[in-house]
Design a protein around this motif. Structure first.
Motif, mmCIF file in Angstrom:
data_model
loop_
_atom_site.group_PDB
_atom_site.id
_atom_site.type_symbol
_atom_site.label_atom_id
_atom_site.label_comp_id
_atom_site.label_asym_id
_atom_site.label_seq_id
_atom_site.Cartn_x
_atom_site.Cartn_y
_atom_site.Cartn_z
ATOM 1 N N VAL A 1 0.871 -1.168 0.000
ATOM 2 C CA VAL A 1 0.000 0.000 0.000
ATOM 3 C C VAL A 1 0.909 1.220 0.000
ATOM 4 C CG1 VAL A 1 -1.745 1.305 1.272
ATOM 5 C CG2 VAL A 1 -1.843 -1.206 1.227
ATOM 6 N N ILE A 2 0.703 2.087 -0.982
ATOM 7 C CA ILE A 2 1.520 3.288 -1.130
ATOM 8 C C ILE A 2 0.615 4.509 -1.042
ATOM 9 C CG2 ILE A 2 3.087 4.578 -2.633
ATOM 10 C CD1 ILE A 2 3.664 1.863 -4.058
ATOM 11 N N ALA A 3 0.922 5.396 -0.100
ATOM 12 C CA ALA A 3 0.208 6.668 -0.013
ATOM 13 C C ALA A 3 1.088 7.724 -0.663
ATOM 14 C CB ALA A 3 -0.070 7.036 1.440
ATOM 15 N N THR A 4 0.597 8.315 -1.728
ATOM 16 C CA THR A 4 1.358 9.365 -2.399
ATOM 17 C C THR A 4 0.895 10.723 -1.901
ATOM 18 O OG1 THR A 4 -0.196 9.561 -4.241
ATOM 19 C CG2 THR A 4 1.608 7.979 -4.491
ATOM 20 N N GLY A 5 1.716 11.725 -2.103
ATOM 21 C CA GLY A 5 1.330 13.091 -1.773
ATOM 22 C C GLY A 5 0.159 13.513 -2.649
ATOM 23 N N GLY A 6 -0.573 14.513 -2.194
ATOM 24 C CA GLY A 6 -1.767 14.970 -2.905
ATOM 25 C C GLY A 6 -1.516 15.416 -4.335
ATOM 26 N N GLY A 7 -0.311 15.890 -4.632
ATOM 27 C CA GLY A 7 -0.014 16.363 -5.984
ATOM 28 C C GLY A 7 0.587 15.310 -6.899
ATOM 29 N N ALA A 8 0.966 14.167 -6.355
ATOM 30 C CA ALA A 8 1.637 13.143 -7.169
ATOM 31 C C ALA A 8 0.772 12.673 -8.326
ATOM 32 C CB ALA A 8 2.029 11.948 -6.299
ATOM 33 N N PHE A 9 -0.491 12.430 -8.061
ATOM 34 C CA PHE A 9 -1.387 11.868 -9.069
ATOM 35 C C PHE A 9 -1.762 12.893 -10.141
ATOM 36 C CE2 PHE A 9 -5.176 9.403 -10.473
ATOM 37 C CZ PHE A 9 -4.577 8.166 -10.596
ATOM 38 N N VAL A 10 -1.473 14.159 -9.886
ATOM 39 C CA VAL A 10 -1.751 15.211 -10.865
ATOM 40 C C VAL A 10 -0.719 15.168 -11.991
ATOM 41 C CG1 VAL A 10 -1.959 17.712 -11.185
ATOM 42 C CG2 VAL A 10 -2.873 16.634 -9.129
ATOM 43 N N ASP A 11 0.493 14.733 -11.652
ATOM 44 C CA ASP A 11 1.546 14.629 -12.658
ATOM 45 C C ASP A 11 1.166 13.539 -13.654
ATOM 46 O OD1 ASP A 11 4.623 15.151 -13.318
ATOM 47 O OD2 ASP A 11 4.219 12.993 -13.472
ATOM 48 N N PRO A 12 1.043 13.877 -14.949
ATOM 49 C CA PRO A 12 0.579 12.880 -15.933
ATOM 50 C C PRO A 12 1.438 11.618 -15.991
ATOM 51 C CG PRO A 12 0.660 15.068 -16.923
ATOM 52 C CD PRO A 12 1.290 15.181 -15.569
ATOM 53 N N ARG A 13 2.752 11.771 -15.863
ATOM 54 C CA ARG A 13 3.617 10.591 -15.939
ATOM 55 C C ARG A 13 3.451 9.695 -14.713
ATOM 56 N NH1 ARG A 13 9.293 13.150 -17.223
ATOM 57 N NH2 ARG A 13 8.465 14.666 -15.768
ATOM 58 N N THR A 14 3.351 10.298 -13.546
ATOM 59 C CA THR A 14 3.151 9.514 -12.327
ATOM 60 C C THR A 14 1.784 8.843 -12.355
ATOM 61 O OG1 THR A 14 4.574 11.042 -11.106
ATOM 62 C CG2 THR A 14 3.155 9.595 -9.804
ATOM 63 N N ARG A 15 0.761 9.589 -12.759
ATOM 64 C CA ARG A 15 -0.600 9.035 -12.825
ATOM 65 C C ARG A 15 -0.658 7.861 -13.808
ATOM 66 N NH1 ARG A 15 -2.923 13.409 -13.803
ATOM 67 N NH2 ARG A 15 -3.165 13.286 -16.053
ATOM 68 N N SER A 16 -0.051 8.015 -14.960
ATOM 69 C CA SER A 16 -0.042 6.946 -15.958
ATOM 70 C C SER A 16 0.670 5.702 -15.417
ATOM 71 C CB SER A 16 0.645 7.440 -17.229
ATOM 72 O OG SER A 16 0.744 6.415 -18.170
ATOM 73 N N LEU A 17 1.806 5.912 -14.804
ATOM 74 C CA LEU A 17 2.576 4.809 -14.232
ATOM 75 C C LEU A 17 1.757 4.067 -13.177
ATOM 76 C CD1 LEU A 17 5.462 3.545 -14.103
ATOM 77 C CD2 LEU A 17 5.959 5.228 -12.333
ATOM 78 N N LEU A 18 1.132 4.811 -12.283
ATOM 79 C CA LEU A 18 0.328 4.192 -11.232
ATOM 80 C C LEU A 18 -0.889 3.475 -11.804
ATOM 81 C CD1 LEU A 18 0.589 6.993 -8.543
ATOM 82 C CD2 LEU A 18 1.361 4.619 -8.272
ATOM 83 N N ASN A 19 -1.584 4.103 -12.737
ATOM 84 C CA ASN A 19 -2.788 3.474 -13.292
ATOM 85 C C ASN A 19 -2.472 2.231 -14.120
ATOM 86 O OD1 ASN A 19 -4.915 4.878 -12.164
ATOM 87 N ND2 ASN A 19 -4.933 6.436 -13.762
ATOM 88 N N GLU A 20 -1.297 2.186 -14.715
ATOM 89 C CA GLU A 20 -0.911 1.018 -15.513
ATOM 90 C C GLU A 20 -0.458 -0.152 -14.645
ATOM 91 O OE1 GLU A 20 2.127 2.304 -18.235
ATOM 92 O OE2 GLU A 20 0.748 3.691 -19.248
ATOM 93 N N ARG A 21 0.151 0.131 -13.481
ATOM 94 C CA ARG A 21 0.819 -0.921 -12.739
ATOM 95 C C ARG A 21 0.337 -1.123 -11.314
ATOM 96 N NH1 ARG A 21 6.582 0.326 -13.955
ATOM 97 N NH2 ARG A 21 7.059 -1.587 -12.900
#
Length: 169
Positions: free
Chosen positions: A65-85
């Protein structure tokens, strides 16, 4: 900020028997200073870049379980990486509750200047479309943390069941 990512994340990890990682805490530990100090010294862009690299390393390892900072998921590359994997979860809470929770400590760099409630309203509006791309959305309003964890577990089970059905088709 204030939705309960760290608190609920820790409880969820215990419930599932998994390791818990808070990316803000991991960054602070590696840097030897607070997230607020990193923001002040290097800026938000540098912080987000480090955050993205950390998330990439974390999702390559074991399930956790990974809790990211509130702005992490706004970054398109981070969001894409998380949603893919990973299975991504948006802990959604009303701004009133977020303002109340975040007012308890002065550790949020984005809330240090101006009216914190207005900042949270602006961030909710700006970040909402990105957060809406998460696989699962769970309200973390005034419900007890244990109830939120159980809602997440149920939502994960439904999400995985839906993936199993798609794979069988």
């Amino acid at each position: 900020m204030g939705a309960g990512k760290s608190t609920v994340g820790r409880r969820l990890a215990r419930r599932l028997g998994l390791e818990f990682i808070d990316t803000d805490e991991a960054i602070e530990s590696a840097a030897g200073c607070s997230a607020a100090e990193i923001f002040e010294r290097f800026g938000e862009a540098e912080f987000r870049d480090g955050e993205r690299r950390l998330v990439a390393r974390l999702i390559d390892g074991e399930v956790r379980v990974i809790a990211t900072g509130g702005g992490a998921f706004v970054d398109p590359r981070t969001r894409s990486l998380l949603n893919e994997r990973a299975i991504t979860i948006w802990l959604d809470a009303p701004v009133e509750i977020l303002a109340n929770r975040t007012s308890r400590r002065d550790t949020r760099p984005l809330l240090r200047n101006g009216d914190p409630k207005r900042t949270l309203e602006r961030l909710a509006e700006e970040r909402g479309p990105s957060y809406a791309e998460a696989h699962i959305r769970v309200t973390s309003g005034s419900a007890a943390h244990g109830e939120v964890v159980e809602s997440i577990v149920t939502a994960i089970e439904k999400h995985l069941d839906g993936q199993d059905r798609q794979a069988a088709s």
